[in-house]
Design a protein around this motif. Structure first.
Motif, PDB file in Angstrom:
ATOM      1  N   GLN A 176      68.192 -88.638   4.553  1.00  0.00           N
ATOM      2  CA  GLN A 176      66.732 -88.632   4.438  1.00  0.00           C
ATOM      3  C   GLN A 176      66.081 -88.487   5.803  1.00  0.00           C
ATOM      4  O   GLN A 176      65.125 -87.745   5.964  1.00  0.00           O
ATOM      5  N   GLU A 177      66.620 -89.183   6.799  1.00  0.00           N
ATOM      6  CA  GLU A 177      66.084 -89.101   8.157  1.00  0.00           C
ATOM      7  C   GLU A 177      66.261 -87.688   8.718  1.00  0.00           C
ATOM      8  O   GLU A 177      65.344 -87.141   9.327  1.00  0.00           O
ATOM      9  N   ASN A 178      67.431 -87.106   8.480  1.00  0.00           N
ATOM     10  CA  ASN A 178      67.669 -85.733   8.930  1.00  0.00           C
ATOM     11  C   ASN A 178      66.718 -84.756   8.255  1.00  0.00           C
ATOM     12  O   ASN A 178      66.226 -83.820   8.884  1.00  0.00           O
ATOM     13  N   THR A 179      66.442 -84.984   6.964  1.00  0.00           N
ATOM     14  CA  THR A 179      65.508 -84.126   6.239  1.00  0.00           C
ATOM     15  C   THR A 179      64.113 -84.235   6.842  1.00  0.00           C
ATOM     16  O   THR A 179      63.433 -83.230   7.022  1.00  0.00           O
ATOM     17  N   LYS A 180      63.688 -85.462   7.185  1.00  0.00           N
ATOM     18  CA  LYS A 180      62.380 -85.646   7.819  1.00  0.00           C
ATOM     19  C   LYS A 180      62.334 -84.925   9.160  1.00  0.00           C
ATOM     20  O   LYS A 180      61.360 -84.253   9.481  1.00  0.00           O
ATOM     21  N   GLN A 181      63.410 -85.057   9.946  1.00  0.00           N
ATOM     22  CA  GLN A 181      63.458 -84.400  11.255  1.00  0.00           C
ATOM     23  C   GLN A 181      63.427 -82.886  11.107  1.00  0.00           C
ATOM     24  O   GLN A 181      62.781 -82.191  11.886  1.00  0.00           O
ATOM     25  N   GLU A 182      64.110 -82.362  10.092  1.00  0.00           N
ATOM     26  CA  GLU A 182      64.092 -80.920   9.833  1.00  0.00           C
ATOM     27  C   GLU A 182      62.680 -80.456   9.481  1.00  0.00           C
ATOM     28  O   GLU A 182      62.245 -79.399   9.923  1.00  0.00           O
ATOM     29  N   LYS A 183      61.960 -81.256   8.677  1.00  0.00           N
ATOM     30  CA  LYS A 183      60.584 -80.904   8.315  1.00  0.00           C
ATOM     31  C   LYS A 183      59.687 -80.880   9.547  1.00  0.00           C
ATOM     32  O   LYS A 183      58.869 -79.986   9.712  1.00  0.00           O
ATOM     33  N   VAL A 184      59.852 -81.868  10.428  1.00  0.00           N
ATOM     34  CA  VAL A 184      59.057 -81.925  11.661  1.00  0.00           C
ATOM     35  C   VAL A 184      59.360 -80.709  12.530  1.00  0.00           C
ATOM     36  O   VAL A 184      58.451 -80.048  13.034  1.00  0.00           O
ATOM     37  N   LEU A 185      60.632 -80.397  12.682  1.00  0.00           N
ATOM     38  CA  LEU A 185      61.029 -79.250  13.492  1.00  0.00           C
ATOM     39  C   LEU A 185      60.483 -77.955  12.904  1.00  0.00           C
ATOM     40  O   LEU A 185      59.966 -77.105  13.627  1.00  0.00           O
ATOM     41  N   LYS A 186      60.576 -77.821  11.591  1.00  0.00           N
ATOM     42  CA  LYS A 186      60.067 -76.617  10.920  1.00  0.00           C
ATOM     43  C   LYS A 186      58.564 -76.488  11.149  1.00  0.00           C
ATOM     44  O   LYS A 186      58.055 -75.400  11.447  1.00  0.00           O
ATOM     45  N   THR A 187      57.833 -77.597  11.039  1.00  0.00           N
ATOM     46  CA  THR A 187      56.392 -77.591  11.268  1.00  0.00           C
ATOM     47  C   THR A 187      56.082 -77.176  12.705  1.00  0.00           C
ATOM     48  O   THR A 187      55.188 -76.367  12.947  1.00  0.00           O
TER      49      THR A 187
END
Length: 188
Positions: free
Chosen positions: A86-97
């Motif tokens: 879940q944390e990695n998914t959040k970090q991926e979303k931040v990076l994508k943004t």
């Protein structure tokens, strides 16, 4: 390969041709595979269908299931593994943004009230600042400028200031909007 008799794995076969010395194998892999399965020899599978969102593969002793020999089994992810995902998914979303914002800033253009369209990415903003500094130092009112469409124009100091102001405002809007979107996504 594994040799299977009566649904039990009996032997590991490193070179299946040694078990069938009088057989000539065709060059077609699917025919070889078919022959081996007809003679109870199964290729070992190190991957098994599973749902990676909630399961993982764990190495294990070979076993037979649905006419396949597997050397992995599925197991549920632990709570800590799920939290990490879940944390990695959040970090991926931040990076994508952030990447989307960078793309928007890199292609940023602004139109002044004089009708000229300027490139407004960060490098262009720096060039405008340097031009304004130079114009002030040399006490000039205008400068030749290459616009976003690659046309050349004489630009006066007030228009250059306006272009810089518009660029900074637009860039700020992009980053603030992404920050708001990121925080709203973290709340859900």
């Amino acid at each position: 390969y594994f040799l299977v008799k009566n649904n039990v794995i009996t032997e590991v076969i490193s070179n299946f041709k040694s078990f069938f010395p009088t057989t000539i194998f065709p060059p077609n892999y699917s025919k070889v595979q078919e022959f081996l399965e007809q003679n109870n020899c199964y290729f070992i599978r190190t991957y098994k269908e599973h749902n990676p969102a909630i399961e993982k593969l764990i190495p294990c002793e070979p076993y037979l299931e649905n006419n396949h020999v597997y050397s992995v089994r599925t197991a549920p992810l632990s709570t800590s593994e799920l939290k990490t995902m879940q944390e990695n998914t959040k970090q991926e979303k931040v990076l994508k943004t952030r990447l989307i914002c960078l793309e928007q800033v890199d292609t940023l253009k602004v139109e002044t009230s004089y009708g000229h369209i300027f490139d407004a990415d960060e490098l262009s903003q720096s060039r405008i600042q340097k031009a304004l500094y130079l114009m002030t130092q040399e006490n000039k009112d205008s400068i030749e400028w290459i616009l976003a469409d690659n046309s050349k124009a004489e630009i006066f100091k007030p228009e250059l200031k306006e272009a810089l102001t518009l660029a900074i405002k637009k860039q700020s809007e992009i980053w603030v909007k992404s920050w708001i979107d990121k925080n709203e996504a973290n709340l859900s």
